[in-house]
Structure formats: C-alpha cells, structure tokens
Design a protein around this motif. Structure first.
Motif, PDB file in Angstrom:
ATOM      1  N   LEU A 131     -85.594   4.705   8.045  1.00  0.00           N
ATOM      2  CA  LEU A 131     -85.771   5.754   8.997  1.00  0.00           C
ATOM      3  C   LEU A 131     -85.206   6.958   8.185  1.00  0.00           C
ATOM      4  N   PRO A 132     -85.944   8.185   8.453  1.00  0.00           N
ATOM      5  CA  PRO A 132     -85.443   9.342   7.696  1.00  0.00           C
ATOM      6  C   PRO A 132     -84.144  10.037   8.096  1.00  0.00           C
ATOM      7  N   ARG A 133     -83.855   9.911   9.307  1.00  0.00           N
ATOM      8  CA  ARG A 133     -82.414  10.315   9.782  1.00  0.00           C
ATOM      9  C   ARG A 133     -81.547   9.703   9.030  1.00  0.00           C
ATOM     10  N   VAL A 134     -81.566   8.418   8.617  1.00  0.00           N
ATOM     11  CA  VAL A 134     -80.482   7.961   7.643  1.00  0.00           C
ATOM     12  C   VAL A 134     -80.645   8.331   6.247  1.00  0.00           C
ATOM     13  N   ARG A 135     -81.799   8.339   5.882  1.00  0.00           N
ATOM     14  CA  ARG A 135     -81.873   8.965   4.260  1.00  0.00           C
ATOM     15  C   ARG A 135     -81.394  10.468   4.347  1.00  0.00           C
ATOM     16  N   ALA A 136     -81.819  11.271   5.493  1.00  0.00           N
ATOM     17  CA  ALA A 136     -81.233  12.607   5.459  1.00  0.00           C
ATOM     18  C   ALA A 136     -79.561  12.751   5.467  1.00  0.00           C
ATOM     19  N   ALA A 137     -79.216  11.762   6.208  1.00  0.00           N
ATOM     20  CA  ALA A 137     -77.568  11.631   6.394  1.00  0.00           C
ATOM     21  C   ALA A 137     -76.930  11.557   4.904  1.00  0.00           C
ATOM     22  N   VAL A 138     -77.474  10.505   4.368  1.00  0.00           N
ATOM     23  CA  VAL A 138     -76.921  10.123   2.993  1.00  0.00           C
ATOM     24  C   VAL A 138     -77.017  11.370   2.140  1.00  0.00           C
ATOM     25  N   VAL A 139     -78.258  11.858   2.064  1.00  0.00           N
ATOM     26  CA  VAL A 139     -78.621  12.893   1.153  1.00  0.00           C
ATOM     27  C   VAL A 139     -77.480  14.195   1.175  1.00  0.00           C
ATOM     28  N   ARG A 140     -77.213  14.449   2.717  1.00  0.00           N
ATOM     29  CA  ARG A 140     -76.215  15.463   3.092  1.00  0.00           C
ATOM     30  C   ARG A 140     -74.607  15.066   2.445  1.00  0.00           C
ATOM     31  N   ALA A 141     -74.756  13.813   2.711  1.00  0.00           N
ATOM     32  CA  ALA A 141     -73.314  13.355   2.255  1.00  0.00           C
ATOM     33  C   ALA A 141     -73.143  13.561   0.641  1.00  0.00           C
ATOM     34  N   VAL A 142     -74.318  12.970  -0.050  1.00  0.00           N
ATOM     35  CA  VAL A 142     -74.225  13.482  -1.442  1.00  0.00           C
ATOM     36  C   VAL A 142     -73.966  14.954  -1.862  1.00  0.00           C
ATOM     37  N   GLY A 143     -74.684  15.747  -1.252  1.00  0.00           N
ATOM     38  CA  GLY A 143     -74.356  17.049  -1.333  1.00  0.00           C
ATOM     39  C   GLY A 143     -73.053  17.642  -1.286  1.00  0.00           C
ATOM     40  N   ALA A 144     -72.293  17.065  -0.074  1.00  0.00           N
ATOM     41  CA  ALA A 144     -71.095  17.537   0.264  1.00  0.00           C
ATOM     42  C   ALA A 144     -69.972  16.848  -0.427  1.00  0.00           C
TER      43      ALA A 144
END
Length: 185
Positions: A131-144
């Motif tokens: 699911l893209p929404r899960v991938r995107a949430a993890v990417v945002r977590a890595v950025g933060a």
C-alpha cells in the motif's frame, strides 16, 4: 465520538476525565495486547469508549467479529499522536511489527511526529509494503527521525509507481539534509 468531535478532542476529554497516565496506560495495554479484543468489547469497554468516544467505534454488529479486533490497537496507537510519555516507545517498537498494517502505519506517523529515531529501523521493512500510504508514512518517518544511513533506503523509492510516495521521498530527503546539516545524496 460524535461527528463533531475529532480524535484529538476525544483524547483530551478522556485525559480530563481519567488523567493522562491512566489513558496512556490503557492504550499501552490495548496496543501491547495486555487487554484482549474480547475484553475490550467486554469488561474493559469503558476504556475503549473513553479513547474512541463511542461504545461501538467500528459500527459493528454485536458480538464484534474477532477479525476486527486489530482496530483496538489502531485506536490505541492513534492516542499517542495526542498524548505522550517516553515509556510508550517500547510498545511502539513491538507494534512496528504488528500483523495489521494500519497499526504499523500509525507507528510510522507517531515516529514522524515525535521524531523517534529509535523506531526508524523497525519501520524500514514497510518501505516495501504493497500500500502506497504505508510506504509514504514510513518515508515521512525516516525524513523526520532517520539518520544518514537511512537515506539510501528511501531513495530507492524515488521512482515508486505512486506519486504520493515519490513526493514523500523528495520531501524526506530534503528534511534529512536539513536536520542532519549534511548532504544525503
């Protein structure tokens, strides 16, 4: 929860009525499985009502099908977007491997919001989630909250088929560079 009450308002009301520590303890117990799904819709229902604002937050017929019990963990995790105590990190680390993707997505959201670098490694497997929404949430977590060594893991998603993920990667890499005060490319 009425249509007018946001999750934040529900959590604030629960904390006002029972205290932040009690609400946090309940959510740790829900998220960690100490309070089972069966108990959450039974003897522990007042706690579930307090954190969701509803005696039937999923709108399910009674009895609740056990397949839906994972929602209790989702709702418990969501509380940590509004209430915090440092000892919650341990249950979030375990929840990063929860069988329910919605729980893991919330762990990623909390990690990003609270900049919990100690959880980033536990989230990385979901960079490959379907699911893209899960991938995107993890990417945002890595950025933060990630470190230099995490940049390559999210850079691999720069060509993701989903535009939301690609945009999250771009923002996350920029955020990493700003936070770490060094290039990550």
């Amino acid at each position: 929860m009425s249509e007018r009450e946001s999750p934040r308002d529900v959590v604030r009301a629960a904390c006002a009525a029972y205290g932040e520590d009690a609400v946090t303890d309940w959510c740790v117990a829900f998220l960690g499985g100490e309070i089972s799904g069966e108990a959450a819709y039974g003897a522990e229902l007042p706690k579930l009502v307090a954190i969701t604002g509803s005696d039937n937050p999923g709108g399910w017929k009674s009895p609740v099908d056990p397949v839906n019990y994972y929602w209790i963990r989702v709702w418990a995790a969501r509380v940590f977007l509004y209430v915090w105590r440092d000892d919650v990190v341990d249950v979030l680390r375990r929840a990063a491997d929860d069988p329910a993707w919605r729980v893991r997505e919330h762990v990623a959201k909390i990690t990003a919001q609270r900049e919990l670098g100690q959880l980033v490694d536990a989230l990385l497997p979901d960079l490959g989630h379907e699911l893209p929404r899960v991938r995107a949430a993890v990417v945002r977590a890595v950025g933060a909250a990630g470190e230099f060594e995490h940049a390559e893991a999210i850079r691999r998603l720069a060509d993701d088929p989903d535009q939301t993920v690609r945009a999250a990667v771009e923002r996350a890499l920029t955020k990493l560079e700003e936070r770490l005060d060094r290039p990550v490319h």
